[in-house]
Design a protein around this motif. Structure first.
Motif, PDB file in Angstrom:
ATOM      1  N   SER A 345       0.464  -1.258   0.437  1.00 31.72           N
ATOM      2  CA  SER A 345      -0.312  -0.396  -0.100  1.00 31.72           C
ATOM      3  C   SER A 345       0.619   1.299  -0.239  1.00 31.72           C
ATOM      4  O   SER A 345       0.193   2.189   0.352  1.00 31.72           O
ATOM      5  CB  SER A 345      -0.663  -0.003   0.938  1.00 31.72           C
ATOM      6  OG  SER A 345      -0.079   0.260   2.264  1.00 31.72           O
ATOM      7  N   GLY A 346       2.073   1.045  -0.039  1.00 29.19           N
ATOM      8  CA  GLY A 346       3.505   2.280   0.343  1.00 29.19           C
ATOM      9  C   GLY A 346       3.391   2.629   0.979  1.00 29.19           C
ATOM     10  O   GLY A 346       3.712   3.436   1.625  1.00 29.19           O
ATOM     11  N   SER A 361       6.568   3.598  -3.045  1.00 35.89           N
ATOM     12  CA  SER A 361       6.093   4.546  -2.859  1.00 35.89           C
ATOM     13  C   SER A 361       6.127   5.630  -4.129  1.00 35.89           C
ATOM     14  O   SER A 361       4.438   6.447  -4.798  1.00 35.89           O
ATOM     15  CB  SER A 361       5.798   5.512  -1.116  1.00 35.89           C
ATOM     16  OG  SER A 361       6.035   4.555  -0.593  1.00 35.89           O
ATOM     17  N   GLY A 364       3.342   4.988  -6.870  1.00 40.98           N
ATOM     18  CA  GLY A 364       2.259   4.648  -7.349  1.00 40.98           C
ATOM     19  C   GLY A 364       1.229   6.301  -7.163  1.00 40.98           C
ATOM     20  O   GLY A 364       1.671   7.307  -6.278  1.00 40.98           O
ATOM     21  N   ASP A 365      -0.215   6.125  -6.889  1.00 39.15           N
ATOM     22  CA  ASP A 365      -0.617   8.053  -6.293  1.00 39.15           C
ATOM     23  C   ASP A 365      -1.435   8.099  -4.871  1.00 39.15           C
ATOM     24  O   ASP A 365      -2.439   6.695  -5.071  1.00 39.15           O
ATOM     25  CB  ASP A 365      -1.708   7.365  -7.379  1.00 39.15           C
ATOM     26  CG  ASP A 365      -1.098   8.552  -8.858  1.00 39.15           C
ATOM     27  OD1 ASP A 365       0.313   9.413  -8.578  1.00 39.15           O
ATOM     28  OD2 ASP A 365      -1.304   8.559 -10.039  1.00 39.15           O
ATOM     29  N   ARG A 366      -1.322   8.573  -3.853  1.00 43.22           N
ATOM     30  CA  ARG A 366      -2.550   8.429  -2.980  1.00 43.22           C
ATOM     31  C   ARG A 366      -4.216   8.407  -3.333  1.00 43.22           C
ATOM     32  O   ARG A 366      -4.098   9.939  -4.418  1.00 43.22           O
ATOM     33  CB  ARG A 366      -1.720   8.818  -1.861  1.00 43.22           C
ATOM     34  CG  ARG A 366      -0.182   8.622  -1.313  1.00 43.22           C
ATOM     35  CD  ARG A 366      -0.365   7.074  -0.665  1.00 43.22           C
ATOM     36  NE  ARG A 366      -0.564   7.102   0.348  1.00 43.22           N
ATOM     37  CZ  ARG A 366      -1.394   6.452   0.830  1.00 43.22           C
ATOM     38  NH1 ARG A 366      -0.636   5.000   1.018  1.00 43.22           N
ATOM     39  NH2 ARG A 366      -1.588   6.472   2.627  1.00 43.22           N
ATOM     40  N   THR A 375      -2.771   3.600  -3.048  1.00 40.45           N
ATOM     41  CA  THR A 375      -2.421   3.424  -3.528  1.00 40.45           C
ATOM     42  C   THR A 375      -1.974   2.903  -4.471  1.00 40.45           C
ATOM     43  O   THR A 375      -2.843   1.858  -4.689  1.00 40.45           O
ATOM     44  CB  THR A 375      -0.980   3.119  -2.908  1.00 40.45           C
ATOM     45  OG1 THR A 375      -0.264   4.388  -1.682  1.00 40.45           O
ATOM     46  CG2 THR A 375       0.002   4.123  -4.192  1.00 40.45           C
ATOM     47  N   TYR A 377      -1.590   1.737  -7.959  1.00 39.43           N
ATOM     48  CA  TYR A 377      -0.470   1.742  -9.373  1.00 39.43           C
ATOM     49  C   TYR A 377      -1.221   1.037 -10.299  1.00 39.43           C
ATOM     50  O   TYR A 377      -1.800   0.646 -10.517  1.00 39.43           O
ATOM     51  CB  TYR A 377       0.142   0.450  -8.930  1.00 39.43           C
ATOM     52  CG  TYR A 377       0.528   0.804  -7.483  1.00 39.43           C
ATOM     53  CD1 TYR A 377       2.036   1.011  -7.047  1.00 39.43           C
ATOM     54  CD2 TYR A 377       0.591  -0.046  -6.290  1.00 39.43           C
ATOM     55  CE1 TYR A 377       2.304   0.974  -6.621  1.00 39.43           C
ATOM     56  CE2 TYR A 377       0.700   0.541  -4.840  1.00 39.43           C
ATOM     57  CZ  TYR A 377       2.014   0.735  -5.296  1.00 39.43           C
ATOM     58  OH  TYR A 377       2.569   0.996  -3.234  1.00 39.43           O
TER      59      TYR A 377
END
Length: 409
Positions: A345-346, A361, A364-366, A375, A377
């Motif tokens: 999940s980062g 981290s 990906g985008d939170r 997150t 991907y």
């Protein structure tokens, strides 16, 4: 040639089991195209517009289903552009390369992953279910996988290493056939253009438009173009186009274009093809003196291709698998083991170096929603959301559609 669209395939006789399978199979099949079947899908450039008799989409589908091609040989060109980020030297942060102790550079499990990006030329041959050969051609080397009866050989000329595995010789003929079929299908990913096309057609349901989109020449052969398009919004799949040999019904070319436009995600097919029986010597292999040979039976069980296929029938270590939504926009939902949740999940892991955690981290985008936070991907085809509590949502859908599905889940 003008397109011909199929009738809706609703039908009151369709069972509940089939409906459930249809909802899930479309996006999973498309993911399989991009991730698992890339190396075995037989040609990039098609040309011409041959004048062929008009056929409906239904008639062309029936032609594919009736195709009995088992012998062929030819050259394949495949281009894959998933939009994956380049890892560069970051892999060293994870403690070295992917090859494990005692593994071989000729191991198909390691080598064929290289086909997941870029452009590659392959030579393929098949003589029924018992004999197949696939060779990946580079400028100065060649990598081949040869299946001949009970033997599976892989050879990497660059390192002069070979990998050898044998089928289990025990059991009666029916048991062997069942095991061979199960092993051939492995994790359920389609292994030939025909299987790949059949699965998409069977899974199309009411959410798909299927048309005959003109004609083409592929590898010097006349072909019809079967186009498969989602009717639903929110899918990352724009269209799947299959060039079908007008004489044999064999799929010759497979192209998957994204809804976002631009180059195809997967563009693969024959540049030359011969439907005659390949010479028996095509499937012969004997390592030369001095070649390093790794026997599959000498490796840990989990590293042996062809062994333990049962593990793929259920995802080990995961808490169930459910689906949200229908058709092309359905999303798979599953639960990660606790030890993997934070990393994926980062959120990071105490066992991972800080630089490696930061790198993961950054891929990906939170995002936040009713589900909490996590997150996403992304590739050009598949989006995966991993929440901080270890729930995974994945599908060939846009990021917004993925978050919406997670909120609904």
């Amino acid at each position: 040639m003008a397109p011909y669209e199929t009738e809706d395939s609703q039908g009151s006789g369709q069972s509940a089991v089939r409906r459930k399978a249809v909802r899930y199979a479309v996006p999973v099949t498309v993911v399989g195209v991009a991730a698992a079947a890339i190396g075995l899908v037989p040609a990039l450039a098609d040309s011409g517009d041959p004048d062929l008799p008009k056929v409906t989409a239904r008639e062309l589908i029936e032609k594919i289903a009736a195709s009995d091609t088992e012998q062929l040989s030819g050259t394949v060109k495949i281009h894959t552009d998933l939009g994956l980020p380049s890892l560069g030297g970051a892999a060293s942060s994870f403690g070295g390369g992917a090859a494990g102790k005692g593994s071989s550079s000729a191991d198909p499990k390691e080598k064929l992953t290289e086909l997941a990006s870029g452009t590659h030329t392959l030579r393929v041959a098949a003589d029924g279910q018992d004999r197949q050969k696939l060779s990946v051609l580079d400028d100065a080397s060649e990598y081949s996988v040869i299946h001949n009866g009970d033997d599976l050989w892989a050879y990497d000329s660059a390192s002069d290493e070979a990998y050898h595995a044998t089928a289990d010789g025990k059991g009666d003929k029916n048991d062997k056939d069942d095991k061979a079929e199960k092993g051939r299908r492995g994790s359920g990913a389609p292994a030939t253009p025909k299987e790949l096309t059949d699965r998409i057609l069977k899974a199309s349901g009411d959410h798909t438009s299927i048309t005959v989109d003109g004609t083409a020449q592929v590898a010097g052969r006349d072909a019809y173009r079967l186009q498969i398009k989602p009717k639903q919004s929110g899918s990352t799949v724009g269209a799947v186009t299959v060039a079908v040999d007008a004489k044999t019904g064999t799929p010759l070319k497979f192209t998957l274009t994204p809804a976002s436009g631009g180059a195809a995600v997967v563009d693969a097919g024959f540049t030359s093809v011969d439907f005659g029986r390949p010479a028996a010597s095509t499937f012969d292999f004997k390592p030369a003196k001095g070649t390093k040979v790794t026997e599959a039976d000498d490796l840990p069980a989990q590293d042996r291709p062809g062994k333990g296929h049962e593990e793929f029938e259920g995802v080990q270590g995961l808490d169930g698998l459910t689906t949200i939504g229908e058709g092309w926009t359905s999303v798979a939902e599953l639960k990660l083991p606790k030890e993997a949740a934070g990393l994926a999940s980062g959120a990071g892991s105490a066992d991972l170096p800080a630089d490696a955690s930061k790198f993961l981290s950054s891929l990906g985008d939170r995002v936040k929603g009713d589900f909490g936070s996590g997150t996403v991907y992304s590739t050009r085809l598949v989006n995966v959301l991993v929440t901080e509590d270890g729930t995974v949502y994945a599908g060939a859908v846009t990021k917004d559609a993925l978050v919406k599905a997670a909120d609904a889940g």
